[in-house]
Design a protein around this motif. Structure first.
Motif, PDB file in Angstrom:
ATOM      1  N   UNK A 121       0.514  -1.048   0.142  1.00 52.47           N
ATOM      2  CA  UNK A 121       0.170  -0.228   0.493  1.00 52.47           C
ATOM      3  C   UNK A 121       1.212   1.472   0.194  1.00 52.47           C
ATOM      4  N   UNK A 122       2.071   1.265   1.105  1.00 47.07           N
ATOM      5  CA  UNK A 122       2.658   2.896   0.852  1.00 47.07           C
ATOM      6  C   UNK A 122       3.314   2.656  -0.242  1.00 47.07           C
ATOM      7  N   UNK A 123       4.145   1.547  -1.303  1.00 43.95           N
ATOM      8  CA  UNK A 123       4.758   1.448  -2.044  1.00 43.95           C
ATOM      9  C   UNK A 123       3.258   2.234  -3.799  1.00 43.95           C
ATOM     10  N   UNK A 124       2.103   2.152  -3.566  1.00 44.64           N
ATOM     11  CA  UNK A 124       1.233   2.182  -4.433  1.00 44.64           C
ATOM     12  C   UNK A 124       1.260   3.988  -4.665  1.00 44.64           C
ATOM     13  N   UNK A 125       0.731   3.971  -3.401  1.00 43.57           N
ATOM     14  CA  UNK A 125       0.981   5.593  -2.906  1.00 43.57           C
ATOM     15  C   UNK A 125       2.377   6.320  -3.123  1.00 43.57           C
ATOM     16  N   UNK A 126       3.487   6.166  -3.292  1.00 44.12           N
ATOM     17  CA  UNK A 126       4.627   6.561  -3.212  1.00 44.12           C
ATOM     18  C   UNK A 126       4.801   6.482  -5.238  1.00 44.12           C
ATOM     19  N   UNK A 127       3.823   5.239  -5.859  1.00 41.10           N
ATOM     20  CA  UNK A 127       4.036   5.117  -6.701  1.00 41.10           C
ATOM     21  C   UNK A 127       3.175   6.486  -7.991  1.00 41.10           C
ATOM     22  N   UNK A 128       2.492   6.685  -6.520  1.00 46.73           N
ATOM     23  CA  UNK A 128       0.932   7.855  -7.601  1.00 46.73           C
ATOM     24  C   UNK A 128       1.505   9.277  -6.822  1.00 46.73           C
ATOM     25  N   UNK A 129       2.473   9.588  -5.499  1.00 46.51           N
ATOM     26  CA  UNK A 129       2.124  10.549  -5.366  1.00 46.51           C
ATOM     27  C   UNK A 129       4.310  11.461  -5.297  1.00 46.51           C
ATOM     28  N   UNK A 130       4.732  10.248  -5.725  1.00 46.68           N
ATOM     29  CA  UNK A 130       6.374  10.525  -5.967  1.00 46.68           C
ATOM     30  C   UNK A 130       6.991  10.389  -7.318  1.00 46.68           C
TER      31      UNK A 130
END
Length: 118
Positions: A88-97
């Motif tokens: 989940x953190x990786x998904x968020x990071x890929x969308x935002x960073x």
């Protein structure tokens, strides 16, 4: 067994990310997160990266602690939850960073999660 090997790799990666975020050079950080090096050199950004780094390092340590301190179904449940959290953190990071986060951090956690279910 493959699941446990992948879980160990995810924990090592989390600790490596911590080292990058907390102690990496501005150039290394800029390359890793697809940011301008001048931006990464801003003191407040350095502080934010270090803060993010401590979370990654502690998460890596939690995975290792789970492997060492728990056994049986409790260990398996915790490892599955931890892999979901990393994913989940990786998904968020890929969308935002940086988009590559989903591959670099999310793919190993996803593969570990699948292996833990098998």
């Amino acid at each position: 067994m493959i699941g446990y090997i992948l879980v160990v790799l995810v924990s090592i990666e989390a600790i490596g990310i911590m080292l990058l975020e907390m102690f990496g050079s501005a150039q290394q950080q800029a390359n890793a997160f697809e940011l301008d090096e001048s931006f990464v050199k801003i003191p407040e950004v350095k502080t934010l990266l270090a803060n993010q780094g401590i979370y990654n390092g502690l998460f890596g340590a939690l995975i290792i602690a789970t492997l060492l301190l728990l056994t049986g179904p409790q260990q398996l449940l915790m490892l599955k939850l931890e892999m979901v959290f990393v994913l989940l953190a990786a998904i968020y990071g890929s969308l935002t960073a940086a988009r590559k986060i989903i591959v670099m951090q999310g793919l190993p956690a996803f593969l570990a999660l699948i292996a833990l279910f098998l």
